[in-house]
Each structure stands twice: as C-alpha cells, then as structure tokens.
Write a protein that holds these residues in place. Structure first.
Motif, PDB file in Angstrom:
ATOM      1  N   LEU B  74       0.836  -1.204   0.000  1.00 49.37           N
ATOM      2  CA  LEU B  74       0.000   0.000   0.000  1.00 49.37           C
ATOM      3  C   LEU B  74       0.867   1.248   0.000  1.00 49.37           C
ATOM      4  O   LEU B  74       0.619   2.207  -0.733  1.00 49.37           O
ATOM      5  N   ALA B  75       1.910   1.231   0.845  1.00 55.48           N
ATOM      6  CA  ALA B  75       2.707   2.444   1.045  1.00 55.48           C
ATOM      7  C   ALA B  75       3.407   2.889  -0.235  1.00 55.48           C
ATOM      8  O   ALA B  75       3.520   4.086  -0.507  1.00 55.48           O
ATOM      9  N   VAL B  76       3.867   1.913  -1.032  1.00 56.57           N
ATOM     10  CA  VAL B  76       4.555   2.276  -2.278  1.00 56.57           C
ATOM     11  C   VAL B  76       3.589   2.989  -3.220  1.00 56.57           C
ATOM     12  O   VAL B  76       3.911   4.048  -3.784  1.00 56.57           O
ATOM     13  N   ALA B  77       2.385   2.444  -3.378  1.00 55.96           N
ATOM     14  CA  ALA B  77       1.403   3.077  -4.256  1.00 55.96           C
ATOM     15  C   ALA B  77       0.983   4.439  -3.711  1.00 55.96           C
ATOM     16  O   ALA B  77       0.846   5.414  -4.455  1.00 55.96           O
ATOM     17  N   VAL B  78       0.793   4.498  -2.388  1.00 56.94           N
ATOM     18  CA  VAL B  78       0.398   5.758  -1.770  1.00 56.94           C
ATOM     19  C   VAL B  78       1.515   6.799  -1.921  1.00 56.94           C
ATOM     20  O   VAL B  78       1.248   7.975  -2.167  1.00 56.94           O
ATOM     21  N   ALA B  79       2.769   6.347  -1.816  1.00 59.93           N
ATOM     22  CA  ALA B  79       3.891   7.284  -1.986  1.00 59.93           C
ATOM     23  C   ALA B  79       3.886   7.879  -3.393  1.00 59.93           C
ATOM     24  O   ALA B  79       4.046   9.086  -3.561  1.00 59.93           O
ATOM     25  N   ILE B 283       0.118   6.132   4.712  1.00 64.75           N
ATOM     26  CA  ILE B 283       0.625   7.509   4.600  1.00 64.75           C
ATOM     27  C   ILE B 283       1.792   7.707   5.569  1.00 64.75           C
ATOM     28  O   ILE B 283       2.813   8.311   5.219  1.00 64.75           O
ATOM     29  N   VAL B 284       1.656   7.161   6.781  1.00 66.32           N
ATOM     30  CA  VAL B 284       2.749   7.256   7.756  1.00 66.32           C
ATOM     31  C   VAL B 284       4.018   6.636   7.181  1.00 66.32           C
ATOM     32  O   VAL B 284       5.099   7.240   7.228  1.00 66.32           O
ATOM     33  N   ALA B 285       3.890   5.438   6.589  1.00 62.01           N
ATOM     34  CA  ALA B 285       5.068   4.772   6.032  1.00 62.01           C
ATOM     35  C   ALA B 285       5.671   5.599   4.899  1.00 62.01           C
ATOM     36  O   ALA B 285       6.894   5.748   4.801  1.00 62.01           O
ATOM     37  N   ALA B 286       4.826   6.170   4.049  1.00 62.51           N
ATOM     38  CA  ALA B 286       5.337   6.983   2.937  1.00 62.51           C
ATOM     39  C   ALA B 286       6.065   8.217   3.460  1.00 62.51           C
ATOM     40  O   ALA B 286       7.124   8.598   2.951  1.00 62.51           O
ATOM     41  N   VAL B 287       5.487   8.839   4.492  1.00 64.98           N
ATOM     42  CA  VAL B 287       6.097  10.060   5.033  1.00 64.98           C
ATOM     43  C   VAL B 287       7.405   9.729   5.765  1.00 64.98           C
ATOM     44  O   VAL B 287       8.403  10.434   5.605  1.00 64.98           O
ATOM     45  N   ILE B 288       7.401   8.644   6.530  1.00 68.63           N
ATOM     46  CA  ILE B 288       8.651   8.222   7.163  1.00 68.63           C
ATOM     47  C   ILE B 288       9.687   7.949   6.076  1.00 68.63           C
ATOM     48  O   ILE B 288      10.875   8.227   6.237  1.00 68.63           O
ATOM     49  N   SER B 299      10.156   9.045  -2.548  1.00 68.84           N
ATOM     50  CA  SER B 299      10.700   7.879  -3.228  1.00 68.84           C
ATOM     51  C   SER B 299       9.946   6.622  -2.831  1.00 68.84           C
ATOM     52  O   SER B 299       9.418   6.516  -1.724  1.00 68.84           O
ATOM     53  N   ALA B 300       9.898   5.677  -3.761  1.00 68.07           N
ATOM     54  CA  ALA B 300       9.247   4.393  -3.488  1.00 68.07           C
ATOM     55  C   ALA B 300      10.108   3.567  -2.545  1.00 68.07           C
ATOM     56  O   ALA B 300       9.593   2.860  -1.683  1.00 68.07           O
ATOM     57  N   ILE B 301      11.423   3.645  -2.712  1.00 69.67           N
ATOM     58  CA  ILE B 301      12.330   2.908  -1.819  1.00 69.67           C
ATOM     59  C   ILE B 301      12.143   3.400  -0.390  1.00 69.67           C
ATOM     60  O   ILE B 301      12.141   2.626   0.557  1.00 69.67           O
ATOM     61  N   GLY B 302      11.968   4.709  -0.248  1.00 65.75           N
ATOM     62  CA  GLY B 302      11.706   5.269   1.078  1.00 65.75           C
ATOM     63  C   GLY B 302      10.468   4.651   1.700  1.00 65.75           C
ATOM     64  O   GLY B 302      10.466   4.294   2.878  1.00 65.75           O
ATOM     65  N   ALA B 303       9.415   4.485   0.896  1.00 65.59           N
ATOM     66  CA  ALA B 303       8.182   3.884   1.416  1.00 65.59           C
ATOM     67  C   ALA B 303       8.425   2.444   1.852  1.00 65.59           C
ATOM     68  O   ALA B 303       7.841   1.982   2.830  1.00 65.59           O
ATOM     69  N   VAL B 304       9.293   1.735   1.117  1.00 67.49           N
ATOM     70  CA  VAL B 304       9.640   0.362   1.502  1.00 67.49           C
ATOM     71  C   VAL B 304      10.256   0.360   2.898  1.00 67.49           C
ATOM     72  O   VAL B 304       9.863  -0.426   3.767  1.00 67.49           O
ATOM     73  N   PHE B 305      11.197   1.252   3.111  1.00 65.91           N
ATOM     74  CA  PHE B 305      11.845   1.304   4.418  1.00 65.91           C
ATOM     75  C   PHE B 305      10.896   1.853   5.486  1.00 65.91           C
ATOM     76  O   PHE B 305      10.974   1.437   6.653  1.00 65.91           O
ATOM     77  N   ALA B 338      10.031  11.797  11.893  1.00 62.12           N
ATOM     78  CA  ALA B 338      10.304  11.687  10.456  1.00 62.12           C
ATOM     79  C   ALA B 338      10.027  12.994   9.733  1.00 62.12           C
ATOM     80  O   ALA B 338      10.812  13.425   8.893  1.00 62.12           O
ATOM     81  N   VAL B 339       8.909  13.648  10.064  1.00 59.36           N
ATOM     82  CA  VAL B 339       8.610  14.884   9.325  1.00 59.36           C
ATOM     83  C   VAL B 339       9.627  15.970   9.674  1.00 59.36           C
ATOM     84  O   VAL B 339       9.968  16.797   8.827  1.00 59.36           O
ATOM     85  N   LEU B 340      10.114  15.952  10.918  1.00 54.56           N
ATOM     86  CA  LEU B 340      11.140  16.936  11.278  1.00 54.56           C
ATOM     87  C   LEU B 340      12.428  16.689  10.483  1.00 54.56           C
ATOM     88  O   LEU B 340      13.026  17.620   9.944  1.00 54.56           O
ATOM     89  N   ILE B 341      12.796  15.411  10.373  1.00 49.79           N
ATOM     90  CA  ILE B 341      14.003  15.090   9.608  1.00 49.79           C
ATOM     91  C   ILE B 341      13.800  15.445   8.134  1.00 49.79           C
ATOM     92  O   ILE B 341      14.665  16.032   7.493  1.00 49.79           O
ATOM     93  N   ASN B 342      12.614  15.120   7.612  1.00 52.56           N
ATOM     94  CA  ASN B 342      12.350  15.411   6.198  1.00 52.56           C
ATOM     95  C   ASN B 342      12.434  16.889   5.893  1.00 52.56           C
ATOM     96  O   ASN B 342      12.925  17.300   4.851  1.00 52.56           O
ATOM     97  N   ARG B 343      11.942  17.687   6.821  1.00 59.05           N
ATOM     98  CA  ARG B 343      11.983  19.128   6.619  1.00 59.05           C
ATOM     99  C   ARG B 343      13.434  19.582   6.489  1.00 59.05           C
ATOM    100  O   ARG B 343      13.794  20.358   5.622  1.00 59.05           O
ATOM    101  N   PHE B 344      14.260  19.023   7.342  1.00 55.55           N
ATOM    102  CA  PHE B 344      15.675  19.357   7.329  1.00 55.55           C
ATOM    103  C   PHE B 344      16.303  18.939   5.997  1.00 55.55           C
ATOM    104  O   PHE B 344      17.005  19.713   5.353  1.00 55.55           O
ATOM    105  N   VAL B 345      15.989  17.711   5.573  1.00 56.34           N
ATOM    106  CA  VAL B 345      16.587  17.196   4.329  1.00 56.34           C
ATOM    107  C   VAL B 345      16.152  18.047   3.144  1.00 56.34           C
ATOM    108  O   VAL B 345      16.937  18.399   2.281  1.00 56.34           O
TER     109      VAL B 345
END
Lengths: 296, 354
Positions: B74-79, B283-288, B299-305, B338-345
């Motif tokens: 689900l997360a890959v498609a949602v991402a 959505i949580v997995a995609a955002v993480i 990224s789809a790989i990100g959603a996998v992780f 995760a969202v805090l780290i993403n903002r930084f990235v």
C-alpha cells in the motif's frame, strides 16, 4: 541585430478585443512580431498585457479580431496548440518545478527515451548532456544538472525556461515579466539571454512594465494602456523618456519622485525633531528622578 | 541503492565547482535517507533489547517482514500518489471491500476464485477512476473526496455483506474452485533457514522495484514528480495531468486490492472491517520514507523502508514484552520525528550550493 520588419510576421494580432463579462480587457489592439526581433509589450498593471499574451499563447481566444500565425488566420484551443505552432511562453513563475532537477525540468513533458516496448526508458544520460549543452549555448554553466532547480537564482531559472523553449523549436518566445522579481545584475543576465535568443533568429515578445529593461533590448515597442493600444513604435522613433511618459505612469512617476523627495526631506526634519525631543525628554526625566527621590 | 539518479563517471569533463559537493551530502539529500538510517537504528534497538527473545531469529524476521510487506504494498502506491500531489484515504476501505467481494462471490455464489479476484480488481479500478475523476474535474482536495469515499465504500461493504449473508465475517474460501492455484500465487510460503517467509514479501519488493523504475527511469515518472511539484507548470508544458493523476489513484486502489487478495487467500476468510486504518498507516510509512505531504518529492524505496520500520516496531515491541497497546504512541512519535528530519533534508536539497 536590427529587426527585419519586411516579410510576414511570425505572429500577428489584428484589431483584437477581449471581454470578460462587462469588463473590457482589450479593445481593438494590434501587434506583431517578426523573426529576429525583440518586440516589447509595455504597460502598467491592468493595461491588458497578460490578456494579450494569453491570447497569443492559446489560453484565451479573442472575442473580436484575428490571430495570424505566419500570415494564416489561426485559432488555438489550448496552450498545447500554440506550443505546436512554435509559440512558447515562459511564465513568470509558473514554468518550473522547484524540487525537480534541472535536466528533469528541462525535458518535462518531452522526455527523451531509449529502448523499446516495456523497456522504453527515460534516457537520463542524454537528458543531462543536452541540458548541459543547451544551457552552455546560452552562456550558463551549471555545476550539476541533477541539482534541484529551486537551488538556482531567479535569473538562472528564467534562463533554463528560455533555453528549454529555444531547444524545443520555439519560433516565437513570449516572456511574461521575466525580469520583474530580479535584482539589477540578474535582470541583466536575463536580458543577455533574450539577446541570444534574438541572435538565433527567434521572435521575442518581451512583456514588462520596466522601461529600463525594455528600452536597451527592444527593437519595437507596443504600448498598452487600460486595454487599448497607443500604437507600436520603432526604437528610432521614440526616446526612453517618451516611452515612460506614454506608459500611463509618465506624469505620475514624476509626481511620485517629487513626493518621495519630499518624504525624504520631511523625514530628515522629523528625525531631527525627534532627536531634540528625546534630549528634552531625557533631561526632564532626570529632573523628575531627582525630585521624586526627595522625601516628602 | 540499486537505482540512483546520478550515473557516476558519465559526467563529461567535470566542472571544477562540482568537486566541492561532498558525496556524503549528496546522499544526505536523497529522500529515502531518513528511512534507511531509521531502519538501521530501529533494527539495532530491537536487536539489543529483544534479540534474545526471538527478534533476531529467522521466524521473528519472517514475522515482521510479512507485516511490513502487507503495509509496504500500500505504502509504495500511496507514496507515488503523494509525490503526484494527492492523497487517497479510501485505500483501507477498498481493501476491506475487495476481500469481501472475493469471498462473497466465490463462497456464496460459487464463482471460481479467479473470476472473483478479477471482479474485485475491476471494482478497485472503478473506485480509483471515480476518486481521480471527482478530484480532477471539481478541483476539490483529494483529502476530502477520498475521505468521503472511505466512508461510502466501508459503509456499503458492511451493509451489503449483512444483507446478502446476514454476517460481517465470512470464511470457507479454502474449499472454492481454483483455490489451490490462487494460494500458490498469493499465499504460498518459502522455507528459508527453518522459517516460513510469506510470498507477500516478494510482491512487496517487486512492486517497489517497479515503482522505483517508473519514478526514476520513465517519462511517466518524471510527470508524476512534475504534477506534484508544480501542477500549473506541468500543464503549461503539456504533461497530461489528468491522465497521470487518475492512473495514480487507480494504482492506490489496486494496491488495496492486491493486499485484500493476499489476506483473503491466506486466511481463507474476510471481514468487513479488514483494512481499517490502513490508509493512515500507509501515509505514515510513505512520510517516514521521505515523501513530502505537499507533493513533488519522495521515493518508493523510502516507502519500503518506512513500511519496514513499521513492521519492525509493531512486532519488535511484542518481542520486547511491552504491551502492544503502546504501538500507536511509538508510531506517532516516529512520524513526528520523520517529518522533522524530512523538513531538514528538504531544506538542504533546496539550499543554494555555492
């Protein structure tokens, strides 16, 4: 350098009008652009510049009048039609995707591919190479085509959009206020790219309300004011001051500069008065302080 | 990473200004970096605190990988959809509905299971098209449209199932015609190191590889990022925005269908409430995994992780002996981090490199 105004214009508008409900956005406006010239469309905010370019770029169709592409009456139903006819529009800030890389932006919507059938893939190496070459032709040397466009300066972003339009075979380039949000130096950079595009034989429609950007580069000027045209002038026919004066801003600008000077003068006076008041206040406060210290 | 944007060594006569971009920094700005390093941290954490209680065993690994796989699909498609700038909250309810369609058609009406699976796939595609069509023709936020769809599909699933069968749970899928072949495709288990690994893990990795290929190496992938990053620019330049987004909505609905099929065939039953909250977990997995809520980046790989972290945490705290009730609190905290780290990235990625 000089415009070849003989022959057929690449794009021509004849007596075009456009209404939005009871608002007359454009009334009886004509203009044209030839290959190898920069045609400046000048006017203050609300003069109808945006409506005019939206007609040329296929967003709106005119209510009255004609649009001719290389002499043939034409009707665009979508921006894609205009693009296919070789008319590329670089919108002020709507032309790029900030988080995407330069080369991905460059080829967005027209990606080069390699391979066949299900293995057909986006040829990233070719995209990078062409992007680098095309930008180099415009005199931009990017550090890395994989960096996000958002990391470029405003002038460089405009230049990427211009280079892209040129590469994809635009014959007419419409630039919507490309220098509006830029600093002096960056605007200069963009003006140089406009000159490059002209040198490569494109017809450029340069929309601006800044005469100081338009005058040095323009070959002809069409002046709009409140939806009507004051006409088109060759550079040899008008001075910069006359253009400024015609742009509805003329007298007002003079007035404004007087006003600003007046502001500056009164500001100085006020500042001095304030300083004086401060000194007085300080002195007074000291007195109060001393008197209140005394036992009652 | 198997697929990176830059093909090293192919760059012609490198610009001298390029040399100064630190390779570590280049890696840092990849969207999936947070989730990859997060996965390592989470794994090490549970290896230390639950390693002796089975987290490190092949069985423990098979356990959390299966959880991760069913969410990860689900997360890959949602991402992909989120990179395209839209949300889909109806995934979980489509999952529930598809599972029910399969079981009702084959158990109650005697269909071959493959016909039932095909019918539920058509249903999922239809939901995707309807979601996309409404969002794109009205310009309403997809958040609201698909939220409405969540309730419509879930409610209709419960209502129809009860009307037809009088129940909300339905079993007996193991005895319908065609079950054995369906089981081989959707529910077989591979024995590795004494533990049984679910085939859903293969589905998950295959879909992630496909999504990554699409995103990074096809024109369509470029369009996804384009419509998510600046829809107006993409439209002006001639990207078929409506087609791209509707296909992405179909993708998320179909991912719900795939998980529904895997679960229905595995458990030989179905429940009207199956898939509840899965849309949020996806959505949580995609955002993480580094996908931005605002679209245009991810990224789809990100959603996998992201899904892997989800699986490890959900199973890991059980191995640790902590009450599973705490799982949601941990999940929420991780999402926030995760969202805090993403903002930084993202800020690093957008930074002008001088």
């Amino acid at each position: 350098m000089s415009a070849t105004t003989n022959g057929t214009p690449l794009v021509e508008l004849r007596n075009v009008s456009k209404y939005f409900g009871n608002v007359i956005a454009l009334k009886d406006v004509s203009m044209s652009v030839y290959a190898g010239e920069v045609m400046c469309l000048l006017g203050d905010n609300g003069a109808g510049k945006s409506t005019l370019i939206k007609i040329i770029s296929g967003v709106h169709s005119p209510d009255e009048g004609e649009l001719l592409v290389e002499g043939k009456p034409t009707r665009f139903n979508s921006p894609r039609d205009a693009l296919n006819a070789g008319i590329a529009t670089v919108y002020q800030d709507l032309a790029i995707v900030p988080l995407m890389s330069i080369s991905r932006n460059f080829f967005l919507g027209s990606e080069p591919t390699r391979g066949w059938g299900p293995f057909k893939r986006f040829d990233v190496a070719t995209a990078d190479r062409i992007t680098r070459e095309e930008l180099a032709k415009m005199g931009i040397h990017v550090r890395d085509t994989a960096q996000a466009v958002g990391t470029l300066s405003g002038g460089e972003r405009q230049s990427v959009a211009i280079a892209r339009a040129v590469y994809f075979g635009a014959k007419v380039l419409i630039l919507d206020e490309p220098t509006a949000a830029l600093g002096v130096k960056e605007a200069g950079v963009v003006l140089r790219y406009i000159a490059q595009a002209r040198a490569r034989g494109l017809g450029v429609v340069f929309i601006t309300h800044n005469v100081h950007h338009a005058y040095p580069i323009g070959d002809r000027f069409t002046l709009l004011n409140r939806g009507r045209s004051y006409g088109t002038f060759r550079k040899s026919e008008v001075t910069r001051e006359e253009v400024v004066a015609m742009m509805a801003g003329g007298e007002e600008l003079d007035e404004l500069s007087h006003e600003l000077e007046e502001f500056a003068r009164t500001d100085r006076l006020a500042a001095e008065k304030l300083k004086e008041a401060g000194r007085e206040f300080h002195a007074e406060a000291q007195v109060v302080h001393h008197t209140s210290d005394q036992p009652r | 990473m198997a697929v990176t944007e830059e093909v090293a060594g192919q760059r012609p006569a490198a610009d001298e200004r390029l040399a100064r971009v630190n390779p570590l920094r280049r890696l840092m700005v990849r969207p999936e970096m947070g989730a990859v390093s997060g996965s390592i941290v989470v794994w090490v954490f549970f290896a230390i605190f639950a390693g002796d209680r089975g987290f490190l065993s092949a069985r423990g690994t098979a356990n959390y990988l299966q959880v991760a796989a069913e969410l990860g699909i689900l997360a890959v498609a949602v991402a992909l959809l989120m990179i395209g700038g839209e949300f889909d909250l109806s995934v979980g309810s489509v999952l529930g509905a598809c599972g029910m369609i399969i079981v009702v058609l084959s158990v109650e009406y005697g269909w071959n299971i493959w016909a039932a699976i095909a019918a539920s796939l058509l249903f999922a595609i239809a939901v995707g098209i309807i979601n996309g069509y409404i969002v794109l023709t009205t310009g309403l936020p997809s958040f609201i449209v698909t939220l409405a769809m969540l309730f419509i599909v879930r409610g209709a699933t419960i209502g129809l199932t009860r009307q037809i069968t009088g129940r909300t749970q339905l079993g007996g899928l193991g005895n319908v015609p065609g079950y054995e072949t369906a089981k081989a495709v959707f529910a077989s288990r591979l024995k590795i190191a004494g533990a049984e690994f679910s085939i859903s893990i293969l589905w998950w990795l295959a879909i992630a590889a496909l999504a990554t290929w699409i995103l990074l190496r096809t024109p369509f992938g470029n369009w996804i990022t384009g419509v998510g990053g600046n829809v107006q620019a993409a439209r002006n330049i001639g990207v078929p925005v409506i087609r791209v987004k509707i296909l992405l909505f179909i993708g998320t609905a179909v991912s719900g269908w795939l998980v529904a099929t895997i679960q229905a065939v595995t458990f030989t039953n179905s429940d009207v409430l199956r898939g509840n909250f899965r849309e949020f977990y996806a959505i949580v997995a995609a955002v993480i995994g580094g996908t931005l809520l605002t679209g245009g980046y991810g990224s789809a790989i990100g959603a996998v992780f992201g899904a892997l972290i989800f699986g490890m945490v959900q199973q890991g705290i059980v191995f640790m002996g902590v009450d599973a009730d705490w799982f949601q609190a941990v999940l929420g905290a991780m999402l926030l981090a995760a969202v805090l780290i993403n903002r930084f990235v993202r800020n690093r990625a957008m930074e002008v490199r001088r």
